[in-house]
Design an enzyme around this catalytic site. Structure first.
Site, PDB file in Angstrom:
ATOM      1  CB  CYS A 142      -0.956   0.035   1.116  1.00  0.00           C
ATOM      2  SG  CYS A 142      -2.018  -1.501   1.183  1.00  0.00           S
ATOM      3  CG  HIS A 145      -3.068   3.670   2.667  1.00  0.00           C
ATOM      4  ND1 HIS A 145      -3.506   3.330   1.676  1.00  0.00           N
ATOM      5  CD2 HIS A 145      -3.003   2.412   3.396  1.00  0.00           C
ATOM      6  CE1 HIS A 145      -3.864   1.992   1.354  1.00  0.00           C
ATOM      7  NE2 HIS A 145      -3.562   1.429   2.705  1.00  0.00           N
ATOM      8  CG  ASN A 178      -6.720  -0.405   1.805  1.00  0.00           C
ATOM      9  OD1 ASN A 178      -6.017   0.041   0.946  1.00  0.00           O
ATOM     10  ND2 ASN A 178      -6.163  -0.884   3.003  1.00  0.00           N
TER      11      ASN A 178
HETATM   12  O1  UT7 Z   1      -3.518  -1.263   3.685  1.00  0.00           O
HETATM   13  C1  UT7 Z   1      -2.891  -2.368   4.445  1.00  0.00           C
HETATM   14  C2  UT7 Z   1      -3.349  -2.206   5.694  1.00  0.00           C
HETATM   15  N1  UT7 Z   1      -4.271  -2.817   6.344  1.00  0.00           N
HETATM   16  C3  UT7 Z   1      -4.809  -2.081   7.352  1.00  0.00           C
HETATM   17  O2  UT7 Z   1      -4.421  -0.816   7.618  1.00  0.00           O
HETATM   18  C4  UT7 Z   1      -5.743  -2.889   8.232  1.00  0.00           C
HETATM   19  C5  UT7 Z   1      -5.659  -2.109   9.680  1.00  0.00           C
HETATM   20  N2  UT7 Z   1      -6.499  -2.892  10.608  1.00  0.00           N
HETATM   21  C6  UT7 Z   1      -7.785  -2.634  10.652  1.00  0.00           C
HETATM   22  O3  UT7 Z   1      -8.205  -1.830   9.831  1.00  0.00           O
HETATM   23  C7  UT7 Z   1      -8.692  -3.181  11.634  1.00  0.00           C
HETATM   24  O4  UT7 Z   1      -7.915  -3.998  12.493  1.00  0.00           O
HETATM   25  C8  UT7 Z   1      -9.780  -4.297  10.898  1.00  0.00           C
HETATM   26  C9  UT7 Z   1     -10.573  -3.253  10.132  1.00  0.00           C
HETATM   27  C10 UT7 Z   1      -9.045  -4.938   9.953  1.00  0.00           C
HETATM   28  C11 UT7 Z   1     -10.441  -5.083  12.037  1.00  0.00           C
HETATM   29  O5  UT7 Z   1     -10.851  -4.420  12.944  1.00  0.00           O
HETATM   30  P1  UT7 Z   1     -10.615  -4.672  14.530  1.00  0.00           P
HETATM   31  O6  UT7 Z   1     -11.498  -3.489  15.332  1.00  0.00           O
HETATM   32  O7  UT7 Z   1      -9.312  -4.555  14.788  1.00  0.00           O
HETATM   33  O8  UT7 Z   1     -11.537  -5.873  14.777  1.00  0.00           O
HETATM   34  P2  UT7 Z   1     -10.690  -7.252  15.306  1.00  0.00           P
HETATM   35  O9  UT7 Z   1     -10.246  -7.805  14.284  1.00  0.00           O
HETATM   36  O10 UT7 Z   1     -10.200  -6.979  16.532  1.00  0.00           O
HETATM   37  O11 UT7 Z   1     -12.224  -8.089  15.449  1.00  0.00           O
HETATM   38  C12 UT7 Z   1     -13.120  -7.680  16.479  1.00  0.00           C
HETATM   39  C13 UT7 Z   1     -14.526  -8.708  16.326  1.00  0.00           C
HETATM   40  C14 UT7 Z   1     -14.000 -10.318  16.065  1.00  0.00           C
HETATM   41  O12 UT7 Z   1     -15.323 -10.918  16.580  1.00  0.00           O
HETATM   42  P3  UT7 Z   1     -15.037 -11.297  18.306  1.00  0.00           P
HETATM   43  O13 UT7 Z   1     -13.756 -12.177  18.167  1.00  0.00           O
HETATM   44  O14 UT7 Z   1     -14.782 -10.135  18.904  1.00  0.00           O
HETATM   45  O15 UT7 Z   1     -16.280 -11.971  18.093  1.00  0.00           O
HETATM   46  C15 UT7 Z   1     -13.916 -10.316  14.702  1.00  0.00           C
HETATM   47  O16 UT7 Z   1     -14.267 -11.742  14.267  1.00  0.00           O
HETATM   48  O17 UT7 Z   1     -15.166  -8.425  14.909  1.00  0.00           O
HETATM   49  C16 UT7 Z   1     -14.970  -9.671  14.052  1.00  0.00           C
HETATM   50  N3  UT7 Z   1     -14.993  -9.139  12.748  1.00  0.00           N
HETATM   51  C17 UT7 Z   1     -16.184  -8.777  12.018  1.00  0.00           C
HETATM   52  N4  UT7 Z   1     -17.549  -8.617  12.244  1.00  0.00           N
HETATM   53  C18 UT7 Z   1     -18.249  -8.400  11.169  1.00  0.00           C
HETATM   54  C19 UT7 Z   1     -13.979  -9.205  12.085  1.00  0.00           C
HETATM   55  N5  UT7 Z   1     -14.338  -8.837  10.617  1.00  0.00           N
HETATM   56  C20 UT7 Z   1     -15.669  -8.682  10.872  1.00  0.00           C
HETATM   57  C21 UT7 Z   1     -16.904  -8.104   9.645  1.00  0.00           C
HETATM   58  N6  UT7 Z   1     -17.811  -8.067   9.951  1.00  0.00           N
HETATM   59  N7  UT7 Z   1     -16.331  -7.936   8.409  1.00  0.00           N
END
Ligand code: UT7
Length: 317
Positions: free
Chosen positions: A110, A244, A274
Site C-alpha cells: 500500500c 492511505h 482501501n
Molecule cells: O492497507 C493495508 C493495511 N491494512 C490495514 O491498515 C488494516 C488495519 N486494521 C484494521 O483496519 C482493523 O484491524 C480491521 C478493520 C481489519 C478489524 O477491526 P478491529 O476493530 O481490529 O476488529 P478485530 O479484528 O479485533 O475483530 C473484532 C471482532 C471479532 O469478533 P470477536 O472475536 O470479538 O467475536 C471479529 O471476528 O469483529 C469480528 N469481525 C467482524 N464482524 C463483522 C471481523 N471482521 C468482521 C466483519 N464483520 N467484516
C-alpha cells in the site's frame, strides 16, 4: 533538483459493491463495516484489468498536464495485483497509452505509490528526464479470500496517476521498511516446481488487522512529524494531509496523536475502501480537482502497508 506535479488523474470501475450486498456473501453488516472501518461501498472491476484502469487514470493525468504520451520519458507503476508478472503492469500501460519510454513496476504494497514517486523523483534529479508518469493501480478483488470477512470487506479496485516534471515542489520524503510477514502476507502460491517441498499459502491477502493497525498509526504520525521537523515547518503549517485510506479510525487516531484537526486529513474511504497503492493518488487527484488546493499550500502524503512499509513526503503546491 526537485519535482513538481503537473497533472493528476484517477479511475475507478463502475460496479459498486455495497456493505449490504457484502452482508449477503459473508457474515458481516453495514453497521460493523461503517463503525470499525468507515467504508460504505467500494468499486469492483468486472471486466477491466488493473493495467486498463491504470491507463485510464494516466490518460486523465496527461490531459490535466496538457501533454501527450509521446512526451513521457519514464513510467513507474506501483501494484500488488498486476495482471501478469511479465509483461509488467507499466509495460502494459505503456502499450495502452502509446508511450515509447522505459517502464517498470515497483512493489511496496500500500506504500507503493509513494515509493514509485520517490524513485521517479530520483530519476528526474539525475537529469535528462522531462515528464514521468507515476501510478498506483490495483485489482485487489482478484487476490481476496471472499470467505474471509476480516479482509474482503476492506479492499476495493481502482487506479490513480501523477505526471511529474522537474520543479521545486517536492520538499522532503521518507521511506521505511521493517520486515514482518505476520501482520500482512500475500504468498505467491505453491508454483509448478515438482521439486519444492515447502508448503506455500494461497496467493490471497492474509492480515492480522490489529498488528497492522498499530503499525499504521505509529508510522503515519512519526513519519509526518519527522518530515516537518526536517524541513523546519510545524504540523500546523500543513494545509492538507493525504493519508492511505485503510481505516477511518487509523486516520482519526493519527490526527489525535499529531494534535491536528481531522478535517485536515483528506478522506474518501467511505466510497472506495482501501485500494492499496491506488489510494493516495486517487485521493490526491480528488483533492486537486476539488479546487481546494491553493498555490503555496503544504501537503503531506503518507502511506503504510505490507512489508511492513511506510512512505511519506511533503509537497509545496
Ligand atoms: O492497507 C493495508 C493495511 N491494512 C490495514 O491498515 C488494516 C488495519 N486494521 C484494521 O483496519 C482493523 O484491524 C480491521 C478493520 C481489519 C478489524 O477491526 P478491529 O476493530 O481490529 O476488529 P478485530 O479484528 O479485533 O475483530 C473484532 C471482532 C471479532 O469478533 P470477536 O472475536 O470479538 O467475536 C471479529 O471476528 O469483529 C469480528 N469481525 C467482524 N464482524 C463483522 C471481523 N471482521 C468482521 C466483519 N464483520 N467484516
Amino acid at each position: 533538483m526537485s519535482i513538481q506535479v503537473v497533472g493528476t488523474g484517477a479511475y475507478v470501475p463502475e460496479r459498486i459493491l455495497s456493505n449490504d450486498e457484502l452482508s449477503q456473501m459473508v457474515e458481516t453488516s453495514d453497521e460493523w463495516i461503517r463503525q470499525r472501518v468507515g467504508i460504505a461501498e467500494r468499486r469492483i472491476s468486472v471486466s477491466e484489468s488493473a493495467a486498463e484502469m491504470a491507463a485510464k487514470a494516466a490518460e486523465r493525468a496527461m490531459e490535466a498536464a496538457g501533454i501527450t504520451a509521446d512526451e513521457l520519458d519514464l513510467i513507474i507503476g506501483a501494484t500488488i495485483s498486476s495482471d501478469s508478472i511479465c509483461p509488467t503492469m507499466s509495460s502494459y500501460v505503456q502499450g495502452l497509452i502509446g508511450a515509447h519510454c522505459p517502464a517498470f513496476d515497483v512493489n511496496s504494497a500500500c506504500s507503493g505509490f509513494l515509493y514509485a514517486l520517490d524513485t521517479a523523483a530520483a530519476f528526474l534529479a539525475r537529469g535528462g528526464y522531462r515528464y514521468a508518469l507515476v501510478f498506483g493501480a490495483e485489482r485487489l478483488s482478484k487476490i481476496l479470500n471472499w470467505q474471509d470477512r476480516s479482509t474482503c470487506v476492506i479492499f476495493g479496485d481502482g487506479a490513480g496517476a501523477f505526471i511529474i516534471a522537474p520543479g521545486e515542489q517536492y520538499l522532503a520524503s521518507k521511506l521505511f521498511t521493517q520486515f514482518d510477514n505476520n501482520a500482512l502476507d500475500i504468498p505467491n502460491g505453491q508454483g509448478s516446481s515438482p521439486f519444492y517441498e515447502r508448503e506455500v499459502g494461497d496467493a490471497l491477502v492474509a492480515m492480522s488487522g490489529q498488528e497492522t493497525f498499530k503499525f499504521a498509526v505509529r508510522r503515519l504520525a512519526e513519519d509526518v512529524q519527522q518530515l516537518c521537523t526536517e524541513i523546519g515547518i510545524t504540523l500546523d503549517d500543513l494545509t492538507w494531509i493525504v493519508p492511505h485510506q485503510a481505516n477511518t479510525r487509523i486516520i482519526e487516531l493519527c490526527a489525535k496523536r499529531l494534535k491536528q484537526p481531522v478535517e485536515k486529513f483528506y478522506m474518501n474511504i467511505e466510497r472506495y475502501g482501501n485500494t492499496s497503492s491506488a489510494s493516495v493518488p486517487i485521493s490526491f487527484d480528488e483533492l486537486a480537482r476539488s479546487g481546494k488546493l491553493k498555490k503555496g499550500d503544504l501537503i503531506a502524503m503518507c502511506a503504510f502497508g505490507g512489508g511492513l512499509s511506510s512512505a511519506s513526503c511533503i509537497l509545496r503546491w
